[in-house]
Design a protein around this motif. Structure first.
Motif, PDB file in Angstrom:
ATOM      1  N   LEU A  84       0.826  -1.207   0.000  1.00  0.00           N
ATOM      2  CA  LEU A  84       0.000   0.000   0.000  1.00  0.00           C
ATOM      3  C   LEU A  84       0.864   1.262   0.000  1.00  0.00           C
ATOM      4  N   SER A 104      -4.846   2.117  -7.318  1.00  0.00           N
ATOM      5  CA  SER A 104      -5.073   0.935  -6.483  1.00  0.00           C
ATOM      6  C   SER A 104      -4.482  -0.347  -7.036  1.00  0.00           C
ATOM      7  N   GLN A 115      -4.529  -5.955  -7.230  1.00  0.00           N
ATOM      8  CA  GLN A 115      -5.040  -4.958  -6.290  1.00  0.00           C
ATOM      9  C   GLN A 115      -4.696  -5.402  -4.871  1.00  0.00           C
ATOM     10  N   ALA A 117      -5.256  -4.206  -1.988  1.00  0.00           N
ATOM     11  CA  ALA A 117      -6.282  -4.031  -0.962  1.00  0.00           C
ATOM     12  C   ALA A 117      -7.071  -5.307  -0.722  1.00  0.00           C
ATOM     13  N   GLU A 118      -7.284  -6.116  -1.769  1.00  0.00           N
ATOM     14  CA  GLU A 118      -8.049  -7.354  -1.605  1.00  0.00           C
ATOM     15  C   GLU A 118      -7.326  -8.328  -0.688  1.00  0.00           C
ATOM     16  N   LYS A 121      -7.171  -7.208   3.132  1.00  0.00           N
ATOM     17  CA  LYS A 121      -8.361  -7.560   3.919  1.00  0.00           C
ATOM     18  C   LYS A 121      -8.131  -8.864   4.680  1.00  0.00           C
ATOM     19  N   PRO A 161      -3.447   0.456   7.358  1.00  0.00           N
ATOM     20  CA  PRO A 161      -3.992   0.035   6.060  1.00  0.00           C
ATOM     21  C   PRO A 161      -5.249   0.793   5.671  1.00  0.00           C
ATOM     22  N   ILE A 165      -5.466   3.008   2.211  1.00  0.00           N
ATOM     23  CA  ILE A 165      -6.487   2.685   1.213  1.00  0.00           C
ATOM     24  C   ILE A 165      -7.419   3.875   0.996  1.00  0.00           C
ATOM     25  N   GLN A 168      -6.181   6.410  -1.611  1.00  0.00           N
ATOM     26  CA  GLN A 168      -5.999   5.995  -3.012  1.00  0.00           C
ATOM     27  C   GLN A 168      -6.853   6.772  -3.995  1.00  0.00           C
ATOM     28  N   ASP A 170     -10.080   4.602  -2.211  1.00  0.00           N
ATOM     29  CA  ASP A 170     -10.904   3.420  -2.451  1.00  0.00           C
ATOM     30  C   ASP A 170     -11.874   3.299  -1.281  1.00  0.00           C
ATOM     31  N   SER A 173     -13.160  -0.507  -0.294  1.00  0.00           N
ATOM     32  CA  SER A 173     -12.231  -1.329   0.490  1.00  0.00           C
ATOM     33  C   SER A 173     -12.021  -0.744   1.886  1.00  0.00           C
TER      34      SER A 173
END
Length: 390
Positions: A84, A104, A115, A117-118, A121, A161, A165, A168, A170, A173
């Motif tokens: 990130l 992202s 990506q 961010a996925e 998580k 995080p 995020i 970005q 986003d 997310s």
């Protein structure tokens, strides 16, 4: 206490549901293929590949002892934050991808985009579950001080995080990470009087802010327009007054509602699309299911999600290892929020955010992350033992 003799068990219900959702996803993408742009055509074939790779990853995760995640947790968390940070600094610039105003993605060889961010998580779920378990091992006697210490740890680990995020930006997310943290805080064992006061304060702030927004207080709209969430106010307008902004902010929502409603009870039939919905193969794939197969088809998809979450909750309750239970709770929170938000925004129940529908929407990063999460759940199930005397 004697452990009964039993082999490692596999939860075939979860496997069946995930395979069924995968079939729905790939078939729906296949029917949408003629309507997609040239660059997006063939997405159903790519989705099949992602499912195969994700299935292999889930199998590998299931084989290893999930207790080893205790030793990997800080590496995973640090790696996620590091990715990130690279996006935040746009480094290296030649592989950074910006789309829809959000930075992202990484561009990998072969034109594949990733990506982070996925995956963050899932990493956050594992990290918070580890922290909760270790905290309770260290603080056997619960006090107000120890509860606030645990709360501080969970919030402190969630903020980096979430912040990276958010910038970005986003929003989707970001909200998922909020949901994951909230779910795990609720089951962490912190006294309810502390949680009640904190969540009440948060809800009060949100309520006042939304009320000010509805009353057209310029201080709210001016702040949103100048902040990292400059696109939020337009989404609120498009959500609350889609007809007034039918040629702009509200277009996607109007098309979505029209497509879902036109499916009626049994749908129009396979490939019979009469409504053009933007981003239909990704964020709005539920509209394609509803238009083709109607209320019955959409209800079957919702039933599959309900069955998946129900089995995960059962496994979390049956597990005799708190680490595994906390991980599953975080995964349930992640999937529940995304399903609720994605389908809710398609029906005007919630404002539109760029969140995919788990297991259905096209996307390599999301599909891999969800399947890895399923692999962890199956791992917990396979290592749950029953005892002759409790």
């Amino acid at each position: 206490m004697n452990e009964t003799q039993q082999p490692s068990t596999i939860d075939y219900t979860i496997i069946f549901v995930v395979v069924a959702l995968g079939i729905v996803s790939c078939f729906t993408l296949y029917t949408l293929d003629p309507l997609l742009s040239e660059t997006d055509q063939g997405s159903y074939l790519k989705q099949i590949v992602w499912y195969i790779l994700g299935g292999i990853g889930a199998a590998i995760v299931m084989i290893m002892d999930y207790d080893r995640l205790h030793h990997l947790v800080w590496f995973l968390y640090g790696f996620g934050v590091f990715m990130l940070l690279l996006l935040f600094f746009s480094f290296p610039p030649q592989i950074i991808v910006t789309s829809g105003g959000a930075t992202s993605w990484f561009r990998l060889p072969g034109g594949v985009t990733l990506q982070p961010a996925e995956f963050v998580k899932v990493f956050l779920v594992i990290t918070l579950a580890h922290v909760i378990v270790r905290h309770h091992e260290k603080h056997r006697t619960k006090t107000v001080k120890s509860d606030f210490l645990l709360l501080g740890k969970l919030v402190g680990l969630s903020l980096p995080p979430m912040g990276l995020i958010a910038v970005q930006p986003d929003l989707g997310s970001f909200l998922v990470l909020c949901a994951i943290s909230s779910f795990l805080i609720l089951v962490s064992g912190i006294q309810w009087k502390i949680l009640t006061s904190i969540f009440s304060s948060v809800l009060l702030v949100i309520g006042v802010t939304v009320s000010m927004f509805f009353l057209n207080f310029t201080v709210v709209t001016d702040y949103l327009e100048e902040s990292i969430f400059a696109h939020v106010d337009s989404r609120f307008y498009g959500w609350l007054q889609p007809e007034q902004y039918a040629q702009g902010y509200g277009l996607q929502l109007i098309k979505s509602i029209t497509a879902i409603g036109s499916g009626q009870l049994t749908g129009k039939g396979i490939g019979n699309f009469q409504v053009s919905v933007p981003e239909r193969h990704t964020d709005m794939i539920f509209t394609a299911v509803a238009e083709q197969f109607g209320f019955i088809g959409a209800s079957l998809v919702l039933t599959l999600f309900f069955l998946l979450l129900y089995r995960m909750i059962q496994i979390a309750m049956e597990s005799n290892d708190s680490f595994g239970s906390y991980i599953i709770v975080g995964i349930v929170g992640m999937i529940t929020f995304q399903v609720f938000q994605n389908i809710g925004m398609s029906l005007q129940l919630l404002p539109i955010t760029g969140l995919p529908l788990p297991f259905l929407s096209y996307g390599g990063s999301s599909t891999l992350a969800y399947l890895l999460a399923v692999g962890i759940v199956l791992n917990v199930k396979s290592r749950t033992r029953t005892y002759m005397f409790e």
